[in-house]
Design an enzyme around this catalytic site. Structure first.
Site, mmCIF file in Angstrom:
data_model
loop_
_atom_site.group_PDB
_atom_site.id
_atom_site.type_symbol
_atom_site.label_atom_id
_atom_site.label_comp_id
_atom_site.label_asym_id
_atom_site.label_seq_id
_atom_site.Cartn_x
_atom_site.Cartn_y
_atom_site.Cartn_z
ATOM 1 N N ASP A 208 24.155 29.908 71.692
ATOM 2 C CA ASP A 208 24.946 28.702 71.177
ATOM 3 C C ASP A 208 24.102 27.379 70.976
ATOM 4 O O ASP A 208 23.424 27.130 71.961
ATOM 5 C CB ASP A 208 26.240 28.515 72.042
ATOM 6 C CG ASP A 208 25.920 28.046 73.327
ATOM 7 O OD1 ASP A 208 26.074 26.768 73.594
ATOM 8 O OD2 ASP A 208 25.712 28.896 74.016
ATOM 9 N N SER A 209 24.063 26.639 69.879
ATOM 10 C CA SER A 209 23.412 25.399 69.645
ATOM 11 C C SER A 209 22.069 25.295 69.924
ATOM 12 O O SER A 209 21.262 26.066 69.503
ATOM 13 C CB SER A 209 24.376 24.546 70.644
ATOM 14 O OG SER A 209 23.926 22.931 70.379
ATOM 15 N N SER A 210 21.625 24.817 71.124
ATOM 16 C CA SER A 210 20.006 24.999 71.417
ATOM 17 C C SER A 210 19.616 26.081 71.783
ATOM 18 O O SER A 210 18.704 26.684 71.646
ATOM 19 C CB SER A 210 19.658 23.757 72.472
ATOM 20 O OG SER A 210 20.604 24.065 73.578
#
Length: 434
Positions: A208-210
């Site tokens: 998720d995300s980074s």
């Protein structure tokens, strides 16, 4: 189903509330955020957690040399220097524990016994290599335990979450190198490993995300090694073919470190990160013993020149032009990162990959992870948009808000323009909080 206008108003209201709650937390010093979010905590309830270490191989110098050679053509003439140190990586296996109830503490048994219990409870061969999010400087396996438990339960398989090295002390490519070691160790375990070798066709990259950025970076690195470095690495005393995983499944991945796409402005009202620059670059952000770095740099994850490296800003990675990629799942919302995710997804789709852009929903996410292992080659492309309160997930056809026909070289020049405006962060210049 509510109208689009009503859904957007609801989203803005939710966003404003989250901003108010999160501001004091997000503006804590980097060292404090890292300490709080990366610490391990005991597992509770219906979850197996088995902790172990993936040791670096005795021939790690050969692996390091191979990575150095592989990175050279990807640097596009840059003059940055990279640390390819290979280190041991702490990891946690996670799966659903059928006998666990409520907030019952994890059993006081050995890690091997926990792993054996985990293996008895799984019903599929799916292994999800999961990279946690956290701006590259926060988080750890425990911070995403609820998510990985949900994925494990939905797939009937198990998740493996590395405690990869965090910025700013360990900038790019340390985290990607750690994930590379973990992936190779799944394929060929070291002595004393809890697990037996795992086939690449049973492995799904997720994050998720980074963390989504990191697994996309890992995939792009694998593709580059296959296409330009002979497709083989020497690992634990053997020449090992480097296969691609069964699939890639990400939630709102970070694809452009330069923030060059228009959605960084147009979607600001719907994103909890309302600032034009990253939090740790704000003039009100507090300094500490780890940030700013010595010498200071323009970004917490890397220096300015590295921001357009194709394994950092993965939207422009050459891997998305290949035609032998596994299926990919990208879930995005009406957020600042949206355009860069659409841009990457369209490039993937044009490479004949079964791409999907779907909502933030664990059930769809888990179903994708399960099916790319159980039914390879049968998934079809899907571009669907859902309103914020569309609880039945009926959705509507998705129209891309970004020019996906734009040439990569054109996008790279726009990224360079954004990088040119970056300033070295030397510490706070203001004392007031946001």
């Amino acid at each position: 189903m509510a109208s689009r206008q009503e859904a957007e108003q609801q989203l803005q209201k939710m966003t404003s509330g989250l901003i108010e709650k999160l501001t004091p937390v997000l503006f804590a010093p980097v060292s404090m955020q890292k300490m709080v979010t990366s610490r391990d905590t005991p597992a509770k309830g219906p979850v197996w957690v088995s902790r172990t270490v993936f040791d670096k191989p005795e021939d790690s110098h050969e692996l390091r040399s191979m990575l150095e050679d592989a990175f050279k053509p990807l640097d596009l003439g840059g003059d940055s220097t990279y640390d390819f140190s290979i280190e041991d990586v702490d990891v946690q296996w996670t799966a659903y524990r059928s006998a666990g109830k409520g907030k019952e503490p994890e059993p006081e048994i050995s890690e091997q016994d926990k792993f054996d219990g985990l293996m008895k409870d799984i019903s599929t061969d799916t292994v999800i290599l999961y990279a946690h999010g956290g701006f590259y400087y926060t988080g750890g396996p425990a911070s995403v335990r609820a998510t990985t438990l949900a994925l494990a339960r939905e797939t009937g398989g198990r998740c493996l979450v590395p405690a990869y090295r965090l910025a700013p002390q360990f900038p790019f490519p340390a985290a990607v190198v750690d994930l590379f070691l973990v992936y190779l160790s799944l394929l060929r375990p070291g002595k004393g490993a809890l697990h037996t070798p795992v086939s690449a066709q049973n492995i799904v990259f997720a994050g998720d995300s980074s963390g989504g950025n990191l697994v996309l970076s890992l995939f792009a690195l694998l593709h580059h090694i296959r296409d330009h470095a002979g497709g083989r690495v020497r690992f634990r005393g053997h020449q090992l073919d480097v296969p691609l995983p069964a699939g890639i499944a990400t939630l709102y991945p970070h694809c452009d470190h330069t923030s060059s796409f228009d959605s960084h402005t147009s979607n600001k009202p719907y994103d909890i990160f309302i600032l034009d620059a990253l939090l740790h670059l704000q003039p009100t952000f507090p300094s500490c013993d780890t940030w700013p770095t010595k010498p200071p740099r323009e970004d917490i994850y890397c220096d300015a020149r590295t921001l357009i490296h194709p394994l950092v800003s993965v939207a422009i990675a050459p891997a998305w032009s290949a035609k032998d990629m596994p299926p990919m799942f990208i879930a995005t919302g009406q957020e600042k990162l949206t355009d860069e995710q659409y841009y990457l997804a369209r490039r993937v789709e044009r490479a004949w990959c079964n791409g999907a852009v779907l909502p933030h929903v664990v059930r769809s996410w888990g179903r994708f992870c399960r099916e790319v292992v159980a039914r390879p080659g049968v998934l079809e492309n899907a571009w669907v948009r859902y309103a914020a309160d569309d609880v039945e997930f009926r959705g509507m056809e998705l129209q891309s808000p970004v020019d996906v026909d734009e040439d990569v070289d054109v996008r790279r020049e726009k990224m360079k323009e954004k990088v040119a405006g970056r300033k070295v962060w030397t510490g706070p210049t203001e004392t007031a909080m946001l």
